[in-house]
Design an enzyme around this catalytic site. Sequence first.
Site, PDB file in Angstrom:
ATOM      1  N   ASN A 193      59.376  34.045  22.032  1.00 25.94           N
ATOM      2  CA  ASN A 193      60.187  35.296  21.620  1.00 25.94           C
ATOM      3  C   ASN A 193      61.466  35.459  22.695  1.00 25.94           C
ATOM      4  O   ASN A 193      61.512  34.621  23.700  1.00 25.94           O
ATOM      5  CB  ASN A 193      59.421  36.680  21.580  1.00 25.94           C
ATOM      6  N   HIS A 224      58.523  36.208  11.092  1.00 22.75           N
ATOM      7  CA  HIS A 224      59.668  35.475  11.304  1.00 22.75           C
ATOM      8  C   HIS A 224      60.301  34.929  10.163  1.00 22.75           C
ATOM      9  O   HIS A 224      60.880  33.788  10.125  1.00 22.75           O
ATOM     10  CB  HIS A 224      59.243  34.150  12.306  1.00 22.75           C
TER      11      HIS A 224
END
Length: 496
Positions: free
Chosen positions: A127, A54
């Site tokens: 997500n 990320h």
Amino acid sequence: MSDRKLTNSSGIAYYDHEDSQTAGPKGPVLLQDFILQENLAHFVRERIPERVVHAKGTGAYGKFTVTHDISQFTKAQLFSKVGNSCRIFTRFSTVGGEKGSADTERDPRGFAVKFYTEDGNWDLVGNNTPVFFIKDAKKFPDFIHTQKRLPKTNLKSATMMWDFWSFNPESLHQVLILMSDRGTPYGYRHMHGFGSHTFSMINASNERVWVKFHFKTKQEIKNFSHDDAVKMKGENPDFAQEDLMTAIEEGNFPKWTLYIQVMTGEQAKEFRWNPFDVTKVWFHDEFPLIEVGEMELNEIPVNYFAHVEQATFSPSNLVNGISFSPDKMLQGRLFSYPDAHRYRVGANSHLLEVNRCPFTVNNYQRDGAMADSSQYKDAPNYYPNSFDEIKPQSAYKNFEEDLDSNHVANFNRNENDDDHYTQPGLLYTKAMNETDRQNLVSNIVASMKGITGPKRDEIINRQLCHFFRANIELGMKIAMALQVNIDSNMMSHSTK
């Protein structure tokens, strides 16, 4: 408006910001030029370690408002009545790429929301997909290594990626989502978000239910095709960042509706699959979506590094009335996320503006790098003590339960839970239309053509067996496009 004097970090005013102090106009620079020393020393320390996953992302502040009553499920103060609201910070990201990579890559997207509530900060860290590739955190480092770069060449490797997936059929559900057009969303505004894991809610009567969280975009779903995503990767690798910033600057504030699915303890015992398996979904016809509230993003952080780069999220940040579940991936993240932030940002990262709880914080944590004592000053750093009035409150006791077993072992994650194919098959036949299916096959084939080396055929055939088991048509189309001869042995494996 009067001019403000130029100072160093200690507030000492100075004049010469552009010219170093030297011995004569052409002479060597003097060590005593402490402004030069300070500016250069700070410059080479301006970056912190980027996130292992990320790393490439963007973020914005906004507001969450409760629109429907769910107080029968949770005693969290935020949900105590319709109309309650709180400030939020949301960070979106790709997963596998480095900080400088393109944000239109084929990849899952991180969707993390920090709710600044009166009960403390609640982080819903998920997500843009309702499932994940693996169901046990012990496998996570190996999985992420396959999404990164080969140690020798420092290049991405389709061989490494598909080799891992072919050995782990539990990944198939997420792989099909990733290889569909949902793997290349059109920025961050046009995608859904999910808590992904199973969480729990506990109400005022100390009754527990299992829940899943869903953020549904109000901007409509919009995805890039594979070719358009590749094209945008070259034209504007910061497309998703720019798209979100531009929308907010123009007052086109993106919004999402938050829903939950609810499963009782009895329903969990009777559920066809393990309800705590993050590679599976709960079907909406059995566990319908219950509307909760609305999230709006309306404020761009004034400094990207201070707010977006230093933001820390953890699934362990759960407020009273919302708790965890036996989900093995979630349990691993409860440790690994705060541990990553302690390494990356520091032991006092919670004191930074973006991470700081704006309401009451009372504890006995002291010192460490970058400690800020402005809140606790000279208060005791131990408990119990005779001087402060901090007392643990019984209303915040943990939920008590009896576990099903006290037998400790390394249980096979797939024992009696090895149906990796029904839900991916339904995703292909029920959730996708004909165009989706065509694009899925095309994207899978394009990716698998990158498999090279002496194990190429072995990896492809092993993965093809998984596709066949999910859906015969899917397997046949991929095999034909890869020019793989289908023999009876492969077909027999696929039907077992």
